[in-house]
Design a protein around this motif. Sequence first.
Motif, PDB file in Angstrom:
ATOM      1  N   GLU A  56       0.836  -1.197   0.000  1.00 34.31           N
ATOM      2  CA  GLU A  56       0.000   0.000   0.000  1.00 34.31           C
ATOM      3  C   GLU A  56       0.868   1.243   0.000  1.00 34.31           C
ATOM      4  OE1 GLU A  56      -4.024  -1.635   2.154  1.00 34.31           O
ATOM      5  OE2 GLU A  56      -2.771  -0.277   3.305  1.00 34.31           O
ATOM      6  N   TYR A  65      -3.820   4.076  -1.076  1.00 34.28           N
ATOM      7  CA  TYR A  65      -3.942   3.193  -2.231  1.00 34.28           C
ATOM      8  C   TYR A  65      -3.431   1.799  -1.903  1.00 34.28           C
ATOM      9  CZ  TYR A  65      -4.214   7.686  -4.613  1.00 34.28           C
ATOM     10  OH  TYR A  65      -4.568   8.955  -4.988  1.00 34.28           O
ATOM     11  N   ARG A  66      -4.052   0.782  -2.507  1.00 30.65           N
ATOM     12  CA  ARG A  66      -3.574  -0.594  -2.428  1.00 30.65           C
ATOM     13  C   ARG A  66      -3.086  -0.992  -3.815  1.00 30.65           C
ATOM     14  NH1 ARG A  66      -7.333  -4.196   0.295  1.00 30.65           N
ATOM     15  NH2 ARG A  66      -6.340  -3.220   2.067  1.00 30.65           N
ATOM     16  N   SER A  68      -2.130  -3.616  -6.873  1.00 34.14           N
ATOM     17  CA  SER A  68      -2.540  -4.871  -7.496  1.00 34.14           C
ATOM     18  C   SER A  68      -1.736  -5.010  -8.777  1.00 34.14           C
ATOM     19  CB  SER A  68      -4.039  -4.881  -7.787  1.00 34.14           C
ATOM     20  OG  SER A  68      -4.360  -3.900  -8.743  1.00 34.14           O
ATOM     21  N   ASP A  70      -1.894  -7.088 -12.869  1.00 39.06           N
ATOM     22  CA  ASP A  70      -2.715  -7.826 -13.826  1.00 39.06           C
ATOM     23  C   ASP A  70      -2.421  -9.316 -13.837  1.00 39.06           C
ATOM     24  OD1 ASP A  70      -4.067  -5.533 -14.668  1.00 39.06           O
ATOM     25  OD2 ASP A  70      -2.580  -5.113 -16.219  1.00 39.06           O
ATOM     26  N   ASP A  95      -3.542  -9.178  -5.612  1.00 38.42           N
ATOM     27  CA  ASP A  95      -3.013  -8.258  -4.600  1.00 38.42           C
ATOM     28  C   ASP A  95      -1.733  -8.746  -3.926  1.00 38.42           C
ATOM     29  OD1 ASP A  95      -5.201  -6.629  -5.093  1.00 38.42           O
ATOM     30  OD2 ASP A  95      -6.296  -7.275  -3.312  1.00 38.42           O
ATOM     31  N   HIS A 120      -0.398  -1.456 -10.163  1.00 42.92           N
ATOM     32  CA  HIS A 120      -1.572  -0.594 -10.335  1.00 42.92           C
ATOM     33  C   HIS A 120      -2.027  -0.180  -8.942  1.00 42.92           C
ATOM     34  CE1 HIS A 120      -1.703  -1.928 -14.468  1.00 42.92           C
ATOM     35  NE2 HIS A 120      -1.711  -3.175 -14.046  1.00 42.92           N
ATOM     36  N   TRP A 121      -2.346   1.087  -8.765  1.00 46.80           N
ATOM     37  CA  TRP A 121      -2.758   1.604  -7.465  1.00 46.80           C
ATOM     38  C   TRP A 121      -4.254   1.885  -7.478  1.00 46.80           C
ATOM     39  CZ3 TRP A 121       0.688   0.975  -3.818  1.00 46.80           C
ATOM     40  CH2 TRP A 121       2.052   1.002  -4.132  1.00 46.80           C
ATOM     41  N   ASN A 122      -4.967   1.324  -6.505  1.00 41.85           N
ATOM     42  CA  ASN A 122      -6.409   1.488  -6.383  1.00 41.85           C
ATOM     43  C   ASN A 122      -6.711   2.175  -5.055  1.00 41.85           C
ATOM     44  OD1 ASN A 122      -6.918  -0.314  -8.750  1.00 41.85           O
ATOM     45  ND2 ASN A 122      -5.920  -1.773  -7.393  1.00 41.85           N
ATOM     46  N   GLN A 123      -7.427   3.282  -5.098  1.00 39.64           N
ATOM     47  CA  GLN A 123      -7.707   4.021  -3.870  1.00 39.64           C
ATOM     48  C   GLN A 123      -8.623   3.216  -2.947  1.00 39.64           C
ATOM     49  OE1 GLN A 123      -8.881   8.081  -4.459  1.00 39.64           O
ATOM     50  NE2 GLN A 123      -8.810   8.525  -2.281  1.00 39.64           N
ATOM     51  N   VAL A 124      -8.291   3.233  -1.650  1.00 40.43           N
ATOM     52  CA  VAL A 124      -9.068   2.517  -0.626  1.00 40.43           C
ATOM     53  C   VAL A 124      -9.308   3.451   0.568  1.00 40.43           C
ATOM     54  CG1 VAL A 124      -8.194   0.234  -1.250  1.00 40.43           C
ATOM     55  CG2 VAL A 124      -6.987   1.569   0.458  1.00 40.43           C
TER      56      VAL A 124
END
Length: 133
Positions: A56, A65-66, A68, A70, A95, A120-124
């Motif tokens: 993160e 962000y966490r 991940s 592909d 993840d 890839h950063w995904n907002q959490v």
Amino acid sequence: MGRIIFQRENCKPVVAPGERKLALELSRTRMSFASLANDAGEYVQVAGGPGLFLLERRGADGAHYRASQDTPVVSHPDGTKMAFSGGSMTMAQRDWFLLRQVTEVFVAFAESRGWPSYVHWNQVQLHALARTV
């Protein structure tokens, strides 16, 4: 970016670690957590170890962000729990990150470089993983 500090759970902080020191310290993370932070309040952090991690970061805007990817690096199905000293996290297959990948991300942060292309950063929400610094 200012001063960089590496902190591993229950260990003395390391100021301005180089790539070799980061790799060594991350390899010592075992069912625990570690972070690398700058004076601006940005950081990257991991939980898990010794070989697999959750990754993160916190951005300059304060968003959390966490990471991940592909192409999964493990065969664990979605919903597998990763245990570490702070509790456990339910993980998606994409993840999980390997030690070498986490080291690359920490070095990129320390050297103010772009993130590796596979991340890839995904907002959490902020409660996803407690800040360690």
